[in-house]
Design a protein around this motif. Structure first.
Motif, short mmCIF file in Angstrom:
data_model
loop_
_atom_site.label_atom_id
_atom_site.label_comp_id
_atom_site.label_asym_id
_atom_site.label_seq_id
_atom_site.Cartn_x
_atom_site.Cartn_y
_atom_site.Cartn_z
N ALA A 19 0.83 -1.21 0.00
CA ALA A 19 0.00 0.00 0.00
C ALA A 19 0.86 1.26 0.00
O ALA A 19 2.03 1.24 0.42
CB ALA A 19 -0.91 0.00 1.23
N ASP A 20 0.24 2.36 -0.45
CA ASP A 20 0.86 3.68 -0.27
C ASP A 20 1.15 3.87 1.21
O ASP A 20 0.38 3.45 2.08
CB ASP A 20 -0.10 4.78 -0.75
N ILE A 21 2.24 4.55 1.52
CA ILE A 21 2.61 4.74 2.92
C ILE A 21 1.55 5.53 3.69
O ILE A 21 1.37 5.35 4.89
CB ILE A 21 3.99 5.43 3.00
N SER A 22 0.79 6.37 2.99
CA SER A 22 -0.25 7.17 3.64
C SER A 22 -1.41 6.32 4.14
O SER A 22 -2.14 6.71 5.05
CB SER A 22 -0.78 8.23 2.68
N VAL A 23 -1.61 5.12 3.56
CA VAL A 23 -2.73 4.27 3.94
C VAL A 23 -2.63 3.84 5.40
O VAL A 23 -3.62 3.77 6.12
CB VAL A 23 -2.79 3.03 3.02
N TYR A 24 -1.40 3.58 5.86
CA TYR A 24 -1.20 3.11 7.23
C TYR A 24 -0.50 4.14 8.10
O TYR A 24 0.00 3.80 9.18
CB TYR A 24 -0.39 1.81 7.21
#
Length: 248
Positions: free
Chosen positions: A178-183
């Motif tokens: 996932a994109d780092i922003s997701v978590y």
């Protein structure tokens, strides 16, 4: 935030992020450039059209069924001159299934879902020879991308579902990228690690000025129920000799 969920399945998929010249590799999971290109094709955008609204979308990909890496030794001839082209090695994922969880504003996602159901251009999974199996969109949910990844029902192919039934598995552990922003601010981030930097964010698909930028991706996993009926063993095991009074 809302999330558009896609099921990406087909006989072959190929998602290149660093392919060069005569060696065309594939990433183990779909790339952001490949998925955004698929969305743009569904909407009828030309390669020279702008992509700013699509670049703001968050992305997480979950592996529903592991594929097998396939190597194709490829030959070709020049379309005009008829002369042989350089020999190439092209790699594909065979019999793989993924779900893509795309987060963004609901009006934008609704337009993308409608376009995917009646696409303007043919859709493919990374390369033009990789035709998708069935309809791609599974629907839109009003949750975060991390929650969508966790709560989406398992979407395997026949092989993985048969294996789960044979092994009587109640749940499976699925890989997520996932994109780092997701978590970034999620309780689901436990165990998630920044895995690598991918050069797969498309700034332009224009063949004359194709450009990409990098993104950091996180790798983690989720446990998902298989939905396969598992028969619990009885307390007393079957004894075929009991009717004869047992064995001395």
């Amino acid at each position: 935030m809302s999330v558009l969920v896609l099921r990406l399945a087909g006989p072959l998929q190929s998602w290149g992020a660093s392919s060069r010249f005569t060696r065309r590799t594939t990433e183990p999971m779909p790339t952001k450039s490949g998925i955004l290109g698929l969305l743009a094709a569904a909407q009828g955008r030309r390669r020279t059209d702008e992509l700013e609204d699509l670049l703001e979308l968050e992305l997480a990909v979950r592996t529903e069924q592991q594929g097998t890496l396939l190597r194709d030794f490829h030959t070709a001839h020049h379309q005009v001159k008829g002369t042989p082209m350089p020999l190439t090695d092209r790699f594909y994922l065979s019999d793989a299934v993924f779900t893509a969880h795309i987060g963004g504003p609901r009006p934008l996602l609704e337009g993308l879902e409608e376009a995917l159901r009646d696409p303007s251009y043919p859709l493919y999974l990374g390369r033009r020879s990789c035709v998708p199996e069935g309809r791609l969109p599974l629907g839109i949910v009003d949750v975060s991308v991390a929650e969508s990844v966790r709560s989406c029902t398992w979407q395997p192919g026949f092989r993985a579902r048969s294996d789960a039934k044979r092994q009587k598995l109640e749940s499976v552990r699925l890989s997520v990228q996932a994109d780092i922003s997701v978590y970034a601010n999620s309780d689901a981030a436990e165990g998630a690690t920044v895995a690598k930097e991918l050069n797969d964010v498309p700034l332009s698909f224009d063949p004359e000025r194709r450009a990409y930028r990098t993104r950091l991706v996180v790798e983690t996993w989720v446990a998902v129920p298989t939905g396969v009926d598992v028969i619990a063993p009885t307390a007393a095991p079957h004894d075929p000799m009991a009717a004869l009074g047992g064995v001395s």
